[in-house]
Design a protein around this motif. Structure first.
Motif, PDB file in Angstrom:
ATOM      1  N   VAL A  32       0.863  -1.167   0.050  1.00  0.00           N
ATOM      2  CA  VAL A  32      -0.057   0.057   0.045  1.00  0.00           C
ATOM      3  C   VAL A  32       0.938   1.139   0.107  1.00  0.00           C
ATOM      4  O   VAL A  32       1.698   1.287   0.838  1.00  0.00           O
ATOM      5  CB  VAL A  32      -0.965   0.091   1.341  1.00  0.00           C
ATOM      6  CG1 VAL A  32      -1.454   1.328   1.044  1.00  0.00           C
ATOM      7  CG2 VAL A  32      -2.033  -1.284   1.225  1.00  0.00           C
ATOM      8  N   ARG A  44      -0.438  -4.461   4.028  1.00  0.00           N
ATOM      9  CA  ARG A  44      -1.581  -4.714   4.812  1.00  0.00           C
ATOM     10  C   ARG A  44      -2.072  -6.031   4.427  1.00  0.00           C
ATOM     11  O   ARG A  44      -2.130  -6.354   3.077  1.00  0.00           O
ATOM     12  CB  ARG A  44      -2.587  -3.582   4.451  1.00  0.00           C
ATOM     13  CG  ARG A  44      -3.859  -3.832   4.866  1.00  0.00           C
ATOM     14  CD  ARG A  44      -4.765  -2.783   4.630  1.00  0.00           C
ATOM     15  NE  ARG A  44      -4.441  -1.301   4.998  1.00  0.00           N
ATOM     16  CZ  ARG A  44      -4.530  -0.241   4.359  1.00  0.00           C
ATOM     17  NH1 ARG A  44      -5.060  -0.235   3.111  1.00  0.00           N
ATOM     18  NH2 ARG A  44      -3.974   0.783   4.686  1.00  0.00           N
ATOM     19  N   GLN A  46      -5.035  -8.574   3.436  1.00  0.00           N
ATOM     20  CA  GLN A  46      -6.244  -8.426   2.738  1.00  0.00           C
ATOM     21  C   GLN A  46      -6.881  -9.693   2.166  1.00  0.00           C
ATOM     22  O   GLN A  46      -5.828 -10.186   1.600  1.00  0.00           O
ATOM     23  CB  GLN A  46      -6.486  -7.352   1.827  1.00  0.00           C
ATOM     24  CG  GLN A  46      -6.538  -5.809   2.680  1.00  0.00           C
ATOM     25  CD  GLN A  46      -6.823  -4.863   1.457  1.00  0.00           C
ATOM     26  OE1 GLN A  46      -6.035  -4.526   0.481  1.00  0.00           O
ATOM     27  NE2 GLN A  46      -8.024  -4.206   1.793  1.00  0.00           N
ATOM     28  N   GLN A  50     -11.337  -8.099  -1.051  1.00  0.00           N
ATOM     29  CA  GLN A  50     -11.145  -6.904  -0.538  1.00  0.00           C
ATOM     30  C   GLN A  50     -10.132  -5.972  -1.358  1.00  0.00           C
ATOM     31  O   GLN A  50     -10.318  -4.814  -1.729  1.00  0.00           O
ATOM     32  CB  GLN A  50     -10.356  -6.596   0.931  1.00  0.00           C
ATOM     33  CG  GLN A  50     -11.432  -7.196   1.762  1.00  0.00           C
ATOM     34  CD  GLN A  50     -10.730  -7.401   3.288  1.00  0.00           C
ATOM     35  OE1 GLN A  50      -9.773  -7.925   3.402  1.00  0.00           O
ATOM     36  NE2 GLN A  50     -11.435  -6.698   4.441  1.00  0.00           N
ATOM     37  N   PHE A  51      -9.054  -6.612  -1.853  1.00  0.00           N
ATOM     38  CA  PHE A  51      -8.025  -5.927  -2.601  1.00  0.00           C
ATOM     39  C   PHE A  51      -8.632  -5.585  -3.960  1.00  0.00           C
ATOM     40  O   PHE A  51      -8.399  -4.397  -4.467  1.00  0.00           O
ATOM     41  CB  PHE A  51      -6.820  -6.920  -3.023  1.00  0.00           C
ATOM     42  CG  PHE A  51      -5.995  -6.398  -4.092  1.00  0.00           C
ATOM     43  CD1 PHE A  51      -5.015  -5.456  -3.806  1.00  0.00           C
ATOM     44  CD2 PHE A  51      -6.103  -7.025  -5.221  1.00  0.00           C
ATOM     45  CE1 PHE A  51      -4.048  -4.921  -4.988  1.00  0.00           C
ATOM     46  CE2 PHE A  51      -5.004  -6.617  -6.279  1.00  0.00           C
ATOM     47  CZ  PHE A  51      -4.256  -5.365  -6.177  1.00  0.00           C
ATOM     48  N   ASP A  53     -11.841  -4.947  -4.618  1.00  0.00           N
ATOM     49  CA  ASP A  53     -12.807  -3.903  -4.302  1.00  0.00           C
ATOM     50  C   ASP A  53     -12.052  -2.379  -4.145  1.00  0.00           C
ATOM     51  O   ASP A  53     -12.450  -1.602  -4.571  1.00  0.00           O
ATOM     52  CB  ASP A  53     -13.686  -4.250  -3.488  1.00  0.00           C
ATOM     53  CG  ASP A  53     -14.743  -5.215  -3.667  1.00  0.00           C
ATOM     54  OD1 ASP A  53     -14.729  -5.541  -4.836  1.00  0.00           O
ATOM     55  OD2 ASP A  53     -15.184  -5.930  -2.635  1.00  0.00           O
ATOM     56  N   ASP A  54     -11.027  -2.486  -3.212  1.00  0.00           N
ATOM     57  CA  ASP A  54     -10.434  -1.382  -2.566  1.00  0.00           C
ATOM     58  C   ASP A  54      -9.518  -0.689  -3.532  1.00  0.00           C
ATOM     59  O   ASP A  54      -9.472   0.462  -3.629  1.00  0.00           O
ATOM     60  CB  ASP A  54      -9.716  -1.707  -1.524  1.00  0.00           C
ATOM     61  CG  ASP A  54     -10.474  -2.201  -0.232  1.00  0.00           C
ATOM     62  OD1 ASP A  54     -11.737  -1.967  -0.399  1.00  0.00           O
ATOM     63  OD2 ASP A  54      -9.905  -2.388   0.811  1.00  0.00           O
ATOM     64  N   TYR A  55      -8.721  -1.423  -4.578  1.00  0.00           N
ATOM     65  CA  TYR A  55      -7.684  -0.798  -5.341  1.00  0.00           C
ATOM     66  C   TYR A  55      -8.270  -1.061  -6.996  1.00  0.00           C
ATOM     67  O   TYR A  55      -7.509  -0.354  -7.631  1.00  0.00           O
ATOM     68  CB  TYR A  55      -6.285  -1.351  -4.983  1.00  0.00           C
ATOM     69  CG  TYR A  55      -6.036  -1.335  -3.547  1.00  0.00           C
ATOM     70  CD1 TYR A  55      -5.869   0.056  -2.942  1.00  0.00           C
ATOM     71  CD2 TYR A  55      -6.037  -2.303  -2.680  1.00  0.00           C
ATOM     72  CE1 TYR A  55      -5.617   0.215  -1.760  1.00  0.00           C
ATOM     73  CE2 TYR A  55      -5.721  -1.988  -1.209  1.00  0.00           C
ATOM     74  CZ  TYR A  55      -5.532  -0.805  -1.019  1.00  0.00           C
ATOM     75  OH  TYR A  55      -5.220  -0.613   0.492  1.00  0.00           O
ATOM     76  N   SER A  58     -12.214   0.144  -7.481  1.00  0.00           N
ATOM     77  CA  SER A  58     -12.664   1.580  -7.092  1.00  0.00           C
ATOM     78  C   SER A  58     -12.323   2.597  -8.028  1.00  0.00           C
ATOM     79  O   SER A  58     -11.314   2.697  -8.336  1.00  0.00           O
ATOM     80  CB  SER A  58     -11.911   1.775  -5.745  1.00  0.00           C
ATOM     81  OG  SER A  58     -12.522   2.886  -5.177  1.00  0.00           O
ATOM     82  N   PRO A  61      -9.681   5.154  -5.602  1.00  0.00           N
ATOM     83  CA  PRO A  61      -9.113   4.644  -4.237  1.00  0.00           C
ATOM     84  C   PRO A  61      -8.179   5.695  -3.407  1.00  0.00           C
ATOM     85  O   PRO A  61      -7.821   6.660  -3.997  1.00  0.00           O
ATOM     86  CB  PRO A  61      -8.264   3.716  -4.708  1.00  0.00           C
ATOM     87  CG  PRO A  61      -7.875   3.643  -6.072  1.00  0.00           C
ATOM     88  CD  PRO A  61      -8.761   4.605  -6.677  1.00  0.00           C
ATOM     89  N   GLY A  65      -2.779   0.291  -4.195  1.00  0.00           N
ATOM     90  CA  GLY A  65      -2.489  -1.047  -3.685  1.00  0.00           C
ATOM     91  C   GLY A  65      -1.869  -2.090  -4.915  1.00  0.00           C
ATOM     92  O   GLY A  65      -2.314  -1.788  -6.039  1.00  0.00           O
TER      93      GLY A  65
END
Length: 181
Positions: A32, A44, A46, A50-51, A53-55, A58, A61, A65
Motif C-alpha cells: 500500500v 496490509r 487483505q 477486498q484488494f 474492491d479497494d484498489y 474503486s 481509491p 495497492g
C-alpha cells in the motif's frame, strides 16, 4: 508476441468476479502506497476480494495497492491452472527449479526502476504495462540504493532530479508497452 494467447488467464482474469469466486477469501499481503521506495509505504493483509474492491475496481481509491512480492501461486495454487510455464524456462537451469510469480495491480501501478536478480519470462495477462529497459552498461548512471535494495535505482525515472542524480541524463533506455498475451 502472442506466446500466451492460449492461456485461460487471458480470458478469465479480466473478469474480477471470476477471481473473487476462485480465490476471493484468500488472505495475502498487499503493498500500500505509491511504491516500495516511497515514504509511507506499508503492507496490509487483505483478502483478494477486498484488494480487488479497494484498489482495482474503486474509481477513486484513497491510496494505491499492489499485490506484489508474494508467491501468489503458492498461496492460491488453483490460479496456476490458468497459465502454462513454458518449457524453455527450465533451460540452463541445473536444479530444474522454476519460480513462477504473479503481480496484480490496478491501472497506473508503478514500480521503481530496478533489476531482478534472476532471469525472467514476462507475460502481461490483463491490460498493458509500460517498461523501460536499460542495458547492463547503463547501471553506472542509475544510482543504486545501497544495502539489501541494491537492485533498485534511487532515481525516479518518471521525473528524474538531475541536480541530485546528474549522470542519469547520460542513461539510455528502450521504452516498450507490453500488452496482454
Amino acid at each position: 508476441t502472442g506466446c500466451a494467447d492460449h492461456w485461460p488467464a487471458l480470458r478469465r482474469w479480466s473478469d474480477f468476479t471470476y477471481l473473487k469466486r476462485r480465490c476471493g477469501r484468500r488472505l495475502l499481503p498487499v503493498e500500500v502506497g505509491e511504491h516500495y521506495m516511497a515514504a509511507g509505504w506499508k503492507q496490509r493483509l487483505q483478502t483478494v476480494s477486498q484488494f480487488i474492491d479497494d484498489y482495482v475496481l474503486s474509481p477513486a481509491p484513497a491510496e494505491k495497492g499492489y499485490l506484489a512480492q508474494v508467491q501468489v501461486f503458492e498461496h492460491i495454487p488453483v490460479l496456476k491452472d490458468d497459465i502454462e510455464t513454458p518449457l524453455y524456462t527450465y533451460l540452463d537451469n541445473d536444479d530444474g527449479d522454476c519460480v513462477v510469480n504473479a503481480w496484480i495491480g490496478p491501472a497506473g501501478t508503478v514500480s521503481p526502476c530496478h533489476f531482478d536478480k534472476y532471469y525472467n519470462v514476462f507475460v502481461q495477462v490483463v491490460g498493458t504495462k509500460q517498461v523501460r529497459l536499460f542495458a547492463p552498461d547503463q547501471a553506472q548512471y542509475l544510482y543504486p540504493v545501497s544495502g539489501v535494495m541494491k537492485n533498485t535505482s534511487r532515481v525516479d525515472v518518471e521525473a528524474p532530479d538531475l541536480v541530485e542524480f546528474p549522470d542519469f541524463a547520460k542513461a539510455t533506455c528502450t521504452g516498450v508497452t507490453v500488452s496482454a498475451g
